[in-house]
Write a protein that holds these residues in place. Structure first.
Motif, PDB file in Angstrom:
ATOM      1  N   TYR A 199      52.273  57.357  36.467  1.00 31.19           N
ATOM      2  CA  TYR A 199      51.714  57.858  35.447  1.00 31.19           C
ATOM      3  C   TYR A 199      49.915  57.585  35.663  1.00 31.19           C
ATOM      4  N   GLN A 200      49.313  58.888  35.325  1.00 29.63           N
ATOM      5  CA  GLN A 200      48.022  58.727  35.348  1.00 29.63           C
ATOM      6  C   GLN A 200      47.325  59.209  34.214  1.00 29.63           C
ATOM      7  N   VAL A 201      46.135  58.991  33.835  1.00 30.15           N
ATOM      8  CA  VAL A 201      45.658  59.345  32.390  1.00 30.15           C
ATOM      9  C   VAL A 201      44.992  60.898  32.617  1.00 30.15           C
ATOM     10  N   LEU A 202      45.402  61.637  31.820  1.00 29.79           N
ATOM     11  CA  LEU A 202      45.022  62.902  31.686  1.00 29.79           C
ATOM     12  C   LEU A 202      43.744  62.941  30.742  1.00 29.79           C
ATOM     13  N   ARG A 203      43.847  62.425  29.595  1.00 30.39           N
ATOM     14  CA  ARG A 203      43.039  62.515  28.394  1.00 30.39           C
ATOM     15  C   ARG A 203      43.060  61.139  27.647  1.00 30.39           C
ATOM     16  N   VAL A 204      42.032  60.714  27.044  1.00 31.96           N
ATOM     17  CA  VAL A 204      41.961  59.732  25.889  1.00 31.96           C
ATOM     18  C   VAL A 204      41.359  60.237  24.777  1.00 31.96           C
ATOM     19  N   PHE A 253      54.497  74.095  30.753  1.00 28.96           N
ATOM     20  CA  PHE A 253      54.364  72.617  31.601  1.00 28.96           C
ATOM     21  C   PHE A 253      55.540  71.982  31.143  1.00 28.96           C
ATOM     22  N   PRO A 254      56.172  71.332  32.318  1.00 28.09           N
ATOM     23  CA  PRO A 254      57.373  70.322  31.901  1.00 28.09           C
ATOM     24  C   PRO A 254      56.741  69.207  31.308  1.00 28.09           C
ATOM     25  N   VAL A 255      56.796  69.220  30.133  1.00 28.54           N
ATOM     26  CA  VAL A 255      56.208  68.071  29.294  1.00 28.54           C
ATOM     27  C   VAL A 255      57.187  67.023  29.232  1.00 28.54           C
ATOM     28  N   GLU A 256      58.398  66.896  29.999  1.00 28.80           N
ATOM     29  CA  GLU A 256      59.160  65.661  30.019  1.00 28.80           C
ATOM     30  C   GLU A 256      58.374  64.815  31.110  1.00 28.80           C
ATOM     31  N   HIS A 257      57.542  65.114  31.710  1.00 29.31           N
ATOM     32  CA  HIS A 257      56.735  64.079  32.571  1.00 29.31           C
ATOM     33  C   HIS A 257      55.369  63.802  31.916  1.00 29.31           C
ATOM     34  N   ASN A 272      47.413  67.398  38.564  1.00 30.96           N
ATOM     35  CA  ASN A 272      46.420  68.628  38.673  1.00 30.96           C
ATOM     36  C   ASN A 272      46.876  69.899  37.863  1.00 30.96           C
ATOM     37  N   GLU A 273      48.374  70.047  37.817  1.00 28.06           N
ATOM     38  CA  GLU A 273      48.646  71.277  37.136  1.00 28.06           C
ATOM     39  C   GLU A 273      48.524  71.230  35.577  1.00 28.06           C
ATOM     40  N   ALA A 274      48.627  69.734  34.956  1.00 26.42           N
ATOM     41  CA  ALA A 274      48.381  69.701  33.605  1.00 26.42           C
ATOM     42  C   ALA A 274      46.870  69.611  33.233  1.00 26.42           C
ATOM     43  N   ALA A 275      46.077  69.022  34.337  1.00 27.32           N
ATOM     44  CA  ALA A 275      44.433  69.106  33.912  1.00 27.32           C
ATOM     45  C   ALA A 275      44.014  70.736  33.917  1.00 27.32           C
ATOM     46  N   ALA A 276      44.705  71.356  34.746  1.00 28.45           N
ATOM     47  CA  ALA A 276      44.203  72.859  34.666  1.00 28.45           C
ATOM     48  C   ALA A 276      44.749  73.632  33.603  1.00 28.45           C
ATOM     49  N   LYS A 277      45.990  73.250  32.916  1.00 30.10           N
ATOM     50  CA  LYS A 277      46.359  73.852  31.722  1.00 30.10           C
ATOM     51  C   LYS A 277      45.531  73.581  30.546  1.00 30.10           C
ATOM     52  N   VAL A 278      45.257  72.206  30.490  1.00 31.07           N
ATOM     53  CA  VAL A 278      44.444  71.765  29.360  1.00 31.07           C
ATOM     54  C   VAL A 278      42.882  72.082  29.305  1.00 31.07           C
TER      55      VAL A 278
END
Length: 154
Positions: free
Chosen positions: A15-20, A39-43, A146-152
């Motif tokens: 796991y890597q940090v998306l946001r704090v 987005f597959p939020v189970e990840h 990367n996919e999560a960052a693009a959606k956020v």
């Protein structure tokens, strides 16, 4: 004849940090946005960091308050027991419940007073305890970062 038995080990996701963010509501809002974006939020994980034990004092504890709180807790316990016993009673079901509540309140009152008296004045206050975090990290499986960052960022 020997069989080749292979055991595959599945690596745990990294796991890597998306946001704090400073508040849980903000972290929840970000994950909800990801879910709404399919987005597959189970990840995703929400991790509280900088945990601390917090005890919020709610008031002074007196003998009267100890008796009242004990009686209320005893009444609830009496109601539970009365309902359980009432399952097996055919006649006088309501009387069983009422007596259970009354006796529970009386015993709760007695134990509330005794408990407060035994403390010897070392804890003459009531409080609510909990754990708080100073910040919350939204962690995402590295394969999906990367996919999560693009959606956020949208």
């Amino acid at each position: 004849m020997s069989e080749d038995i292979r055991t595959e080990q599945v690596a745990a996701p990294q796991y890597q940090v998306l946001r704090v963010v400073p508040k849980y509501d903000e972290a929840q809002r970000i994950v909800d946005h990801l879910a709404d974006s399919k987005f597959p939020v189970e990840h995703v994980r929400i991790v509280g960091t900088g945990l601390r034990w917090v005890e919020q004092v709610t008031g002074r504890m007196t003998y009267g308050k100890a008796a009242l709180l004990g009686a209320a807790a005893g009444a609830w316990f009496g109601l539970l027991l009365g309902l359980l016993i009432g399952i097996f009673v055919v006649v006088g079901w309501l009387a069983v419940i009422l007596w259970s509540v009354i006796l529970g309140a009386v015993w709760g009152l007695v134990f509330g007073l005794l408990g407060h008296a035994v403390s010897g004045g070392r804890r003459d206050f009531s409080s609510v305890k909990g754990i708080e975090a100073s910040s919350y990290e939204i962690l995402v499986d590295a394969r999906f970062l990367n996919e999560a960052a693009a959606k956020v960022d949208r």
